[in-house]
Motif scaffolding. Structure first.
Motif, PDB file in Angstrom:
ATOM      1  N   TYR A  78       0.856  -1.189   0.000  1.00 26.01           N
ATOM      2  CA  TYR A  78       0.000   0.000   0.000  1.00 26.01           C
ATOM      3  C   TYR A  78       0.887   1.232   0.000  1.00 26.01           C
ATOM      4  O   TYR A  78       1.621   1.477   0.955  1.00 26.01           O
ATOM      5  CB  TYR A  78      -0.920  -0.031   1.224  1.00 26.01           C
ATOM      6  N   ALA A  79       0.849   1.995  -1.098  1.00 26.63           N
ATOM      7  CA  ALA A  79       1.680   3.188  -1.261  1.00 26.63           C
ATOM      8  C   ALA A  79       0.795   4.416  -1.422  1.00 26.63           C
ATOM      9  O   ALA A  79      -0.319   4.341  -1.943  1.00 26.63           O
ATOM     10  CB  ALA A  79       2.583   3.047  -2.483  1.00 26.63           C
ATOM     11  N   VAL A  80       1.301   5.560  -0.970  1.00 31.66           N
ATOM     12  CA  VAL A  80       0.617   6.842  -1.111  1.00 31.66           C
ATOM     13  C   VAL A  80       1.430   7.699  -2.084  1.00 31.66           C
ATOM     14  O   VAL A  80       2.661   7.665  -2.074  1.00 31.66           O
ATOM     15  CB  VAL A  80       0.460   7.545   0.251  1.00 31.66           C
ATOM     16  N   GLY A  81       0.739   8.479  -2.909  1.00 27.24           N
ATOM     17  CA  GLY A  81       1.362   9.167  -4.022  1.00 27.24           C
ATOM     18  C   GLY A  81       2.166  10.398  -3.680  1.00 27.24           C
ATOM     19  O   GLY A  81       1.885  11.484  -4.212  1.00 27.24           O
ATOM     20  N   PHE A  82       3.171  10.245  -2.852  1.00 29.31           N
ATOM     21  CA  PHE A  82       4.113  11.340  -2.586  1.00 29.31           C
ATOM     22  C   PHE A  82       5.246  11.238  -3.607  1.00 29.31           C
ATOM     23  O   PHE A  82       6.354  10.796  -3.302  1.00 29.31           O
ATOM     24  CB  PHE A  82       4.636  11.252  -1.155  1.00 29.31           C
ATOM     25  N   MET A  83       4.952  11.662  -4.823  1.00 21.79           N
ATOM     26  CA  MET A  83       5.911  11.461  -5.909  1.00 21.79           C
ATOM     27  C   MET A  83       7.202  12.222  -5.687  1.00 21.79           C
ATOM     28  O   MET A  83       8.263  11.844  -6.208  1.00 21.79           O
ATOM     29  CB  MET A  83       5.276  11.808  -7.260  1.00 21.79           C
ATOM     30  N   LYS A  84       7.169  13.296  -4.863  1.00 23.46           N
ATOM     31  CA  LYS A  84       8.395  14.046  -4.588  1.00 23.46           C
ATOM     32  C   LYS A  84       9.447  13.177  -3.904  1.00 23.46           C
ATOM     33  O   LYS A  84      10.647  13.430  -4.027  1.00 23.46           O
ATOM     34  CB  LYS A  84       8.087  15.284  -3.745  1.00 23.46           C
TER      35      LYS A  84
END
Length: 378
Positions: free
Chosen positions: A140-146
């Protein structure tokens, strides 16, 4: 079609009939501009995964996006998509109040998930999602693309290296800032229709239950815009700070003070229609300064830029080179690699619980100090 769960082990080392590893089957929930450009377009370019399904409540938009990106199947909603046995992982890019419910359904169906930020609107909601991921054993990943930006990763390595070597002395002050601007950069390559977004998704409350109702809308906006900056500062330092003050009195122009244990810091936030994009980090050492400036989110193949200045070297500013790359593409590649390798994502849901806790702490501090907005943001 009957519902089928895809366990975390089913997407690890799976092979096709010819002996080659089978591409990971990806389903997408939501086909808005960000969903198409930042997510679908990037996953479609990764050889070891295959976009197999799209769920979109707007049928014409869904059909056009499906055709543009060559996605095999279109579903009217995420529940129908989750019955597709070829969908092993799901990318969720939908209305923020609906994100939690969609993610929970996907996790409980045994699908790996990458969702846009924020993961939820309260620490309690976020904990439900992390618990579901633990129970089902999925990534489960959250979209903190930075976090995946090549420039930021080089910046983080420099920061850690200077701390270890003592070459620049101790950290004196840390500033994060986000002032907004033109995030889309005249982006092209997506389709849109004039369809109204229909109802049909469960929405979760947009704030923790302890927050006064008059502040809910303002809190939700703040969380959606600035959770990126909270996450990146916490990751840079490697821990959460003490919140020393929070001033949210004005609808645009927020300030939070931090004690990082050994040095102070600040996060200043606004949302201004700059033609460029204003967001970054500045670290002051005793004998130098390290700066990072993030690019506009949808600017392809431009990483964050670094500047290093040492005291006593007037006018000498080093700009370490970073290869051209796009944080969203690197995020997609990392998610696929994490699922296939059975690894915990760097920006996992479990890690982001600390972001939710920190943001709630900021708002509690602002309330305690009487520093909350007089009215909701227009």
């Amino acid at each position: 079609m009957t519902a089928t769960t895809a366990s975390s082990s089913s997407s690890k080392g799976a092979s096709s009939d010819d002996g080659h590893e089978r591409p990971l089957g990806i389903g997408f929930v939501g086909a808005g501009m960000v969903g198409q450009l930042a997510h679908i377009a990037n996953f479609a370019l990764i050889p070891v995964c295959r976009p197999v399904a799209l769920a979109e409540l707007r049928p014409r938009l869904g059909g056009q996006a499906r055709d543009r990106f060559g996605i095999a199947r279109l579903y009217p909603d995420h529940r129908a998509l989750l019955t597709d046995p070829e969908v092993e992982a799901v990318v969720v890019v939908t209305r923020r109040p609906a994100t939690g419910g969609v993610v929970l359904d996907a996790l409980e169906a045994g699908r790996h998930v990458l969702s846009e930020k924020p993961m939820a609107h309260s620490l309690a909601q976020a904990a439900r999602l992390v618990d579901a991921a633990r129970r089902t054993g999925v990534r489960y990943a959250v979209g903190f693309m930075k976090r995946h930006d090549a420039g930021y990763q080089r910046f983080k390595a420099l920061y850690d290296g200077f701390l270890a070597s003592g070459e620049l002395g101790r950290v004196v002050f840390l500033r994060g800032y986000c002032h907004g601007g033109a995030f889309a950069c005249n982006a092209e390559g997506f389709v849109m229709t004039d369809e109204q977004r229909p109802d049909g998704l469960e929405v979760w409350p947009e704030a923790p239950d302890w927050l006064p109702p008059a502040l809910v809308r303002d809190y939700a906006w703040f969380l959606n815009v600035f959770v990126h900056d909270v996450n990146i500062l916490r990751h840079l330092v490697g821990r959460s700070p003490e919140v020393t003050f929070a001033d949210f009195r004005h609808a645009n122009g927020r300030v939070v003070g931090f004690d990082w244990g050994g040095f102070s810091g600040i996060l200043d936030m606004a949302e201004i229609p700059f033609a460029d994009w204003e967001e970054g980090i500045e670290v002051l050492f005793e004998r130098g300064r390290l700066r990072l400036r993030f690019p506009p989110p949808l600017l392809r193949n431009v990483p964050a830029r670094i500047e290093l200045e040492r005291t006593g070297e007037a006018g000498a500013v080093a700009r370490p080179a970073v290869p051209w790359s796009w944080a969203f593409r690197r995020q997609a590649e990392a998610f696929v690699a994490d699922v296939r390798g059975g690894r915990e994502p760097a920006a996992s849901g479990e890690d982001s619980l600390a972001d939710m806790d920190l943001i709630e702490t900021m708002w509690r501090k602002a309330i305690a100090l009487g520093n909350t907005p007089a009215a909701n943001r227009d």
